[in-house]
Scaffold this active site. Structure first.
Site, PDB file in Angstrom:
ATOM      1  N   SER A  45       0.816  -1.214   0.000  1.00 47.54           N
ATOM      2  CA  SER A  45       0.000   0.000   0.000  1.00 47.54           C
ATOM      3  C   SER A  45       0.850   1.264   0.000  1.00 47.54           C
ATOM      4  CB  SER A  45      -0.918   0.005   1.221  1.00 47.54           C
ATOM      5  OG  SER A  45      -0.171   0.136   2.408  1.00 47.54           O
ATOM      6  N   THR A 168      -1.663   3.002   3.873  1.00 48.11           N
ATOM      7  CA  THR A 168      -0.835   4.213   3.894  1.00 48.11           C
ATOM      8  C   THR A 168       0.102   4.061   5.064  1.00 48.11           C
ATOM      9  OG1 THR A 168      -2.636   5.581   3.052  1.00 48.11           O
ATOM     10  CG2 THR A 168      -0.965   6.735   4.288  1.00 48.11           C
ATOM     11  N   THR A 186       1.761   6.841   0.352  1.00 46.78           N
ATOM     12  CA  THR A 186       0.829   5.782  -0.053  1.00 46.78           C
ATOM     13  C   THR A 186       0.913   5.531  -1.550  1.00 46.78           C
ATOM     14  OG1 THR A 186      -1.505   5.072   0.050  1.00 46.78           O
ATOM     15  CG2 THR A 186      -1.107   7.360  -0.512  1.00 46.78           C
ATOM     16  N   ARG A 196      -6.904   9.637  -9.583  1.00 51.29           N
ATOM     17  CA  ARG A 196      -7.506   9.864  -8.266  1.00 51.29           C
ATOM     18  C   ARG A 196      -6.400  10.194  -7.237  1.00 51.29           C
ATOM     19  NH1 ARG A 196      -6.645   7.386  -3.016  1.00 51.29           N
ATOM     20  NH2 ARG A 196      -8.511   7.719  -1.795  1.00 51.29           N
ATOM     21  N   GLY A 198      -5.729  10.864  -3.139  1.00 61.10           N
ATOM     22  CA  GLY A 198      -6.323  10.691  -1.816  1.00 61.10           C
ATOM     23  C   GLY A 198      -5.937  11.816  -0.865  1.00 61.10           C
ATOM     24  N   ASP A 199      -6.064  11.545   0.418  1.00 63.55           N
ATOM     25  CA  ASP A 199      -5.781  12.566   1.437  1.00 63.55           C
ATOM     26  C   ASP A 199      -4.296  12.703   1.767  1.00 63.55           C
ATOM     27  OD1 ASP A 199      -5.889   9.922   2.473  1.00 63.55           O
ATOM     28  OD2 ASP A 199      -6.158  10.675   4.500  1.00 63.55           O
ATOM     29  N   THR A 219      -4.954   7.375   7.872  1.00 64.59           N
ATOM     30  CA  THR A 219      -5.040   6.311   6.878  1.00 64.59           C
ATOM     31  C   THR A 219      -6.518   5.974   6.744  1.00 64.59           C
ATOM     32  OG1 THR A 219      -4.894   4.495   8.464  1.00 64.59           O
ATOM     33  CG2 THR A 219      -2.821   5.332   7.624  1.00 64.59           C
ATOM     34  N   GLY A 220      -6.871   5.342   5.641  1.00 66.23           N
ATOM     35  CA  GLY A 220      -8.277   5.001   5.445  1.00 66.23           C
ATOM     36  C   GLY A 220      -8.803   5.656   4.185  1.00 66.23           C
ATOM     37  N   GLY A 222      -9.423   8.127   1.930  1.00 65.84           N
ATOM     38  CA  GLY A 222      -8.918   9.489   1.858  1.00 65.84           C
ATOM     39  C   GLY A 222      -9.966  10.521   1.469  1.00 65.84           C
TER      40      GLY A 222
HETATM   41  N1  ASP Z   1      -5.695   7.248   2.752  1.00 66.08           N
HETATM   42  C1  ASP Z   1      -5.192   6.586   1.586  1.00 66.08           C
HETATM   43  C2  ASP Z   1      -5.880   7.138   0.376  1.00 66.08           C
HETATM   44  O1  ASP Z   1      -7.052   7.416   0.435  1.00 66.08           O
HETATM   45  C3  ASP Z   1      -5.360   5.122   1.572  1.00 66.08           C
HETATM   46  C4  ASP Z   1      -5.379   4.397   2.901  1.00 66.08           C
HETATM   47  O2  ASP Z   1      -4.860   4.862   3.859  1.00 66.08           O
HETATM   48  O3  ASP Z   1      -5.950   3.303   2.999  1.00 66.08           O
HETATM   49  O4  ASP Z   1      -5.254   7.215  -0.657  1.00 66.08           O
END
Ligand code: ASP
Length: 318
Positions: A45, A168, A186, A196, A198-199, A219-220, A222
């Site tokens: 990841s 991430t 990430t 795309r 992310g955050d 993380t998660g 984004g």
């Molecule tokens: N936050 C990351 C994103 O959205 C991915 C992740 O942390 O799972 O790109």
């Protein structure tokens, strides 16, 4: 001195602490810790062995923030250069009045500063997983021929699993001078629509550090942290006088309040300027790691849970 990180930072946290103990700055520790994760072949990841977008292209995102000045650097959608965090740091530190470089511009910059290259970015084992996933998403089990002209909306919907294919790394450090830095890197959301972002490279969403108050990294999913401005919100909650725990809970509750059809999982780690630290997650079982200068090894800590019910294209998910 203190370092906190997401669990996948285990491979880098001890060398990051070694860096702090040997006079390195919080920024140095964050960069060194994250580089170890970006170089980890087991990590899918983050870095060169991450899972790609729907077209099979690996696009890396990263950011770093200096809590002394709020200076920041970030790259998004960068291909061909595995150490996204180091390129992000150079965006911050070179004579360049910008914070975020994306795509071809980020690659041009990485090339210009002599950043390490990786050719080809996608390893065979990752290509095989990418192909399997596409085949599994197809009714006939055939792998579709995806070109620059292909309509991708349906494929992205079928192939992106909101739960299984993200990840991430987060690192936050306080050095001997009491300076705070935070970094995030990430390979984004696997099988995502190309382009795309992310955050992770968005300062204020997935990353924020301010010496005067504290820092947060996420993380998660984004998209949620972008919409709620999560990392900045948590630090702002500290600024207005909330405790670290209350600030983190509020930031999570802001995420729970989001409307719309796409709500997934979110996690954050955070610390305040006194060196208290915390992890939060929208589901149980999550952990993060930390190490202080008097610890020989890192320890794990449970993340506090603030449940966020999942919704996906109108359907409730577990
Ligand atoms: N936050 C990351 C994103 O959205 C991915 C992740 O942390 O799972 O790109």
């Amino acid at each position: 001195m203190l370092i906190i990180a997401s669990s996948n930072g285990a491979i880098g946290i001890e060398r990051a602490m070694w860096t702090l103990k040997n006079g390195g700055s919080a920024l140095d520790a964050v960069e060194i810790g994250i580089r170890a994760v970006e170089a980890n072949p087991e990590e899918h990841s983050v870095g060169y062995n991450g899972y790609p977008n729907i077209l099979g292209e690996l696009e890396l995102d990263a950011s770093i923030m200096d809590g002394r000045t709020l200076n920041s650097g970030a790259v998004a959608l960068m291909r061909g250069f595995p150490y996204a965090i180091s390129v992000a740091r150079q965006v911050m530190e070179r004579e360049l009045p910008h914070v975020l470089l994306a795509g071809a511009g980020a690659e041009r910059f990485a090339h210009e500063i002599g950043a390490e290259k990786w050719e080809p970015m996608l390893r065979d084992e990752i290509k095989a997983v990418w192909r399997e996933r596409l085949a599994a998403s197809s009714e006939s089990n055939d792998i579709p021929e995806l070109t620059d002209e292909s309509p991708l909306l349906e494929w992205v919907r079928l192939a992106t699993d909101p739960e299984r294919v993200r990840g991430t790394v987060n690192f936050i450090a306080i050095d001997s001078a009491g300076d705070i830095a935070a970094g995030v890197s990430t390979s984004g959301w696997a099988w995502k629509y190309p382009g795309r972002i992310g955050d992770s490279p968005i300062i204020g969403a997935g990353n924020y550090a301010d010496n005067r108050h504290g820092a947060c990294a996420c993380t998660g999913m984004g998209e949620m942290a972008i919409r709620a401005g999560t990392a900045r919100s948590l630090v702002l909650y500290l600024k207005i006088g909330l405790s670290l725990q209350e600030a983190a809970r509020r930031a999570m509750l802001d995420l729970r309040d989001l409307g719309g059809a796409y709500i997934g999982g979110m996690n954050l780690i955070a610390l305040d300027r006194e060196g208290k630290h915390i992890g939060m997650s929208s589901r149980s079982g999550g952990r993060y790691i930390y190490q202080t200068e008097d610890m020989d090894a890192f320890q794990e800590s449970e993340r506090e849970v603030v449940t966020i019910p999942m919704r996906w294209a109108g359907e409730a998910r577990k």
